[in-house]
Design an enzyme around this catalytic site. Structure first.
Site, mmCIF file in Angstrom:
data_model
loop_
_atom_site.group_PDB
_atom_site.id
_atom_site.type_symbol
_atom_site.label_atom_id
_atom_site.label_comp_id
_atom_site.label_asym_id
_atom_site.label_seq_id
_atom_site.Cartn_x
_atom_site.Cartn_y
_atom_site.Cartn_z
ATOM 1 N N LYS A 76 0.846 -1.204 0.000
ATOM 2 C CA LYS A 76 0.000 0.000 0.000
ATOM 3 C C LYS A 76 0.877 1.248 0.000
ATOM 4 C CE LYS A 76 -3.877 1.934 2.699
ATOM 5 N NZ LYS A 76 -4.747 1.697 3.887
ATOM 6 N N SER A 151 -9.808 1.496 3.127
ATOM 7 C CA SER A 151 -8.994 2.323 2.259
ATOM 8 C C SER A 151 -7.958 1.540 1.452
ATOM 9 C CB SER A 151 -8.261 3.384 3.096
ATOM 10 O OG SER A 151 -7.356 2.762 3.987
ATOM 11 N N SER A 175 -9.781 -0.994 7.232
ATOM 12 C CA SER A 175 -9.259 -0.849 5.870
ATOM 13 C C SER A 175 -8.565 -2.064 5.273
ATOM 14 C CB SER A 175 -8.301 0.334 5.802
ATOM 15 O OG SER A 175 -9.037 1.520 5.748
HETATM 16 N N1 GLN Z 1 -12.959 3.506 6.507
HETATM 17 C C1 GLN Z 1 -12.412 3.918 7.785
HETATM 18 C C2 GLN Z 1 -12.081 5.382 7.727
HETATM 19 O O1 GLN Z 1 -12.401 5.988 6.766
HETATM 20 C C3 GLN Z 1 -11.230 3.093 8.099
HETATM 21 C C4 GLN Z 1 -10.002 3.564 7.434
HETATM 22 C C5 GLN Z 1 -8.816 2.710 7.729
HETATM 23 O O2 GLN Z 1 -8.914 1.654 8.364
HETATM 24 N N2 GLN Z 1 -7.665 3.208 7.331
HETATM 25 O O3 GLN Z 1 -11.531 5.935 8.639
#
Ligand code: GLN
Length: 473
Positions: A76, A151, A175
Site C-alpha cells: 500500500k 482504504s 481498511s
Molecule cells: N474507513 C475507515 C475510515 O475511513 C477506516 C479507514 C482505515 O482503516 N484506514 O476511517
C-alpha cells in the site's frame, strides 16, 4: 497461467523447475498491464522485480534463500519503501520519495520477497471505497461498477485480480478487513503493536496497523510471521513473543465462538445475514460451541472512532505544511499564506473534513465534551471485549453490513460511508486482531466476508480457525 495453492506450493515448484520465477513475475506484470483499468497500482516496479526474480531464483536453487523467497508482494502506498515514491494517494506528497524502508518492508525484503509495486488507496487511508484517491478510483474486479472497499482498495484488488501473490495494507478502522470482504479474499488486521508502525504514514497512531491480504490462510500466516515483532524504532510495538503462526495443524481444539447480538441488528443486509447464519449453522453442526454474547457499547463505536481518529489525524497531518514535505504553493506573499494554500491545494476533501473535525473535537471548550469523553467510551468498549473473551475464544460477525456498493453510491454522503465500518472499528478501538474470511456470494455475484476477532495477541487462534474453515470449503 501457473497454478499453485499457496506460497509453499509455489516454492516447491520453483525448486523443482516447474515454475520459473522470472516468468511468474512477467506473468504478473502482464496481468497488471491488462487490468490497468482497475487502477490498483500507483507505481509498478517492473525492472526491479524482474532483476530480483533472477537473483532470488538463483538463491532458491542454491538453497540459501529467505523465508519469502519468490513471493510477489504489492504494498500500500502509505508504506515507506526506500528510494521509491510515497504518496499516500495524496497530491500533497505527489513528488515525495522515501528515504528509508518501513520496518515491515525491510523485513519482507530481507526474506527475499519481490515487491512488484505500490497500490492505490484512499488518501492517507481515509475512506471505505477507494474513491478518495488523488490517483483516481479503484474498481472491484468482480464487477467493475462496484467499489473494492477501502482504504486499502488497491491492495485488495491486486490480490483478488491475480496481480500478485500477497499484498500489504493498513487497517485503522477496517481498511484491510472491509476491502478483503468486498473483493472475496482473506485480510488480517493484527493486534495493535504486533507489527511495527515505523514507516507507516500515520493516520491515527493509536489505531493504525499493517497486515496482509492473500488468497489463502497459509500465506496470511507466513507474512504475519515475518512482519511481526518488537522494533526498537517503534515504542508502541509490543515486546511479545511471536508464536509460530505457520504451524497450523488441523484444528485439535474446538474454540468457543461468541455471536454478539449487537452485530446482527438494524442495517444488516438480508443476504449478508443469510450467508453468515448459514455459516454459523454449519459450524454448529460440526460440534463447535456457539454462545450468544453481548458487546453492549457497540452502538457508540462509530462515533467514538470518528472523534478519536480525526483528533489524531489533525495532529499527525499538521506536518504536511508545504515547508517540509511534498507539495508547496509557489507564489504566496507570506508564510501563513504558503501554509494555507499548500494545504488547501494539496489535500483532498475527505482529508480536510477529518482535519477540521479533529481540530474541533480537540479545541478548548469541546475537548472535555468530545475527545475526553470518547477516550472514556473507548475504555468501555475494550471492557466489553475483555468480558466477552472470558466466555469465548473467538467472536464471529459479518465484516461489513453490506456487500460492495456501486461507485458513486455513497461518495456524497460521508455518514453513510462511515457506517460501512460499523463492525470493524471496534477491533481497532480495543486493539484486538481480526480477520475477514470469504464465505460466499450474494445473488448479484458480489463476495461476502465474515469477520472473526480474537483477544489481543491471539492471532494464532484466528489463523487456526481460518484454516479449518478454508479446509471445509
Ligand atoms: N474507513 C475507515 C475510515 O475511513 C477506516 C479507514 C482505515 O482503516 N484506514 O476511517
Amino acid at each position: 497461467m501457473i497454478i499453485y495453492k499457496n506460497y509453499f506450493d509455489k516454492l516447491d515448484k520453483i525448486r523443482s523447475g516447474e515454475i520459473s520465477l522470472k516468468e511468474n513475475v512477467k506473468y504478473f506484470l502482464k496481468a497488471i498491464e491488462e487490468k490497468k483499468s482497475l487502477n490498483a497500482f500507483n507505481f509498478v516496479f517492473a525492472d526491479d522485480a524482474l532483476k530480483n526474480a533472477e537473483i532470488v531464483e538463483r538463491k532458491i536453487k542454491e538453497g540459501n534463500h529467505g523465508k519469502l523467497a519468490g513471493m510477489v508482494i504489492a504494498i500500500k502506498d502509505v508504506l515507506a519503501y526506500k528510494d521509491k515514491p510515497l504518496t499516500c494517494s495524496s497530491n500533497i506528497l505527489r513528488n515525495f520519495i522515501s528515504v528509508y524502508n518501513a520496518t515491515a518492508i525491510r523485513k519482507i525484503i530481507d526474506e527475499d520477497a519481490i515487491i512488484i509495486g505500490k497500490t492505490n488507496c484512499d488518501e492517507f487511508a481515509m475512506g471505505s471505497s477507494n474513491e478518495n484517491s488523488a490517483f483516481g478510483n479503484v474498481l472491484n474486479p468482480v464487477n467493475n461498477s462496484y467499489v473494492p472497499g477501502g482504504s486499502s482498495g488497491g491492495s485488495a484488488v491486486a490480490v483478488a485480480a491475480g496481480l500478485c501473490d500477497v499484498s500489504l495494507g493498513t487497517d485503522t478502522g477496517g481498511s484491510i478487513r472491509q476491502p478483503a470482504s468486498f473483493c472475496g479474499i482473506y485480510g488480517l488486521k493484527p493486534t495493535y503493536g504486533r507489527v511495527s508502525r515505523l514507516g507507516l504514514t500515520a493516520f491515527a497512531s493509536s489505531f493504525d496497523s499493517i497486515g496482509p491480504f492473500a488468497n489463502n490462510i497459509e500465506d496470511i500466516a507466513l507474512v504475519l510471521q515475518i512482519i511481526s515483532g518488537k522494533d526498537e524504532m517503534d515504542s508502541t510495538s509490543a515486546d511479545k513473543d511471536v508464536p509460530d503462526f505457520t504451524s497450523l495443524p488441523d484444528i485439535n481444539y474446538k474454540p468457543v465462538i461468541g455471536i454478539p447480538k449487537e452485530y446482527f441488528g438494524e442495517g444488516l443486509d438480508k443476504e449478508v445475514r443469510q450467508l453468515i447464519d448459514n455459516k454459523i449453522n454449519e459450524i454448529k453442526s460440526k460440534g463447535f460451541e456457539i454462545k450468544n454474547i453481548s458487546l453492549p457499547n457497540t452502538e457508540y463505536s462509530i462515533a467514538t472512532y470518528y472523534i478519536l481518529t480525526t483528533a489524531e489525524a489533525s495532529s499527525n497531518l499538521a506536518r504536511f505544511d508545504g515547508a517540509r514535505y511534498g507539495y508547496r504553493h509557489k507564489d504566496s506573499s507570506s508564510l501563513k499564506q504558503m501554509y494555507e494554500l499548500s494545504r488547501t491545494e494539496g489535500f483532498g476533501a475527505e482529508v480536510k473534513r477529518r482535519i477540521m473535525l479533529g481540530t474541533y473535537v480537540l479545541s478548548a471548550g469541546y475537548y472535555d465534551a468530545y475527545y475526553r469523553k470518547a477516550q472514556k467510551v473507548r475504555r468501555l468498549l475494550k471492557n466489553d471485549f475483555d468480558n466477552a473473551f472470558k466466555q469465548v475464544d473467538l467472536i464471529l460477525t459479518p465484516t461489513s453490513p453490506f456487500p460492495a456498493f456501486k461507485v458513486g453510491e455513497k461518495s456524497n454522503d460521508p455518514l453513510a460511508m462511515y457506517l460501512s465500518d460499523i463492525y470493524t472499528t471496534s477491533a481497532n478501538l480495543a486493539g484486538i486482531p481480526g480477520i475477514s474470511i470469504p464465505i460466499g456470494k450474494n445473488s448479484n455475484g458480489l463476495p461476502v466476508g465474515m469477520q472473526i476477532m480474537a483477544n489481543q495477541f491471539e492471532e494464532k487462534k484466528l489463523l487456526q480457525f481460518g484454516k479449518y474453515l478454508q479446509t471445509q470449503t
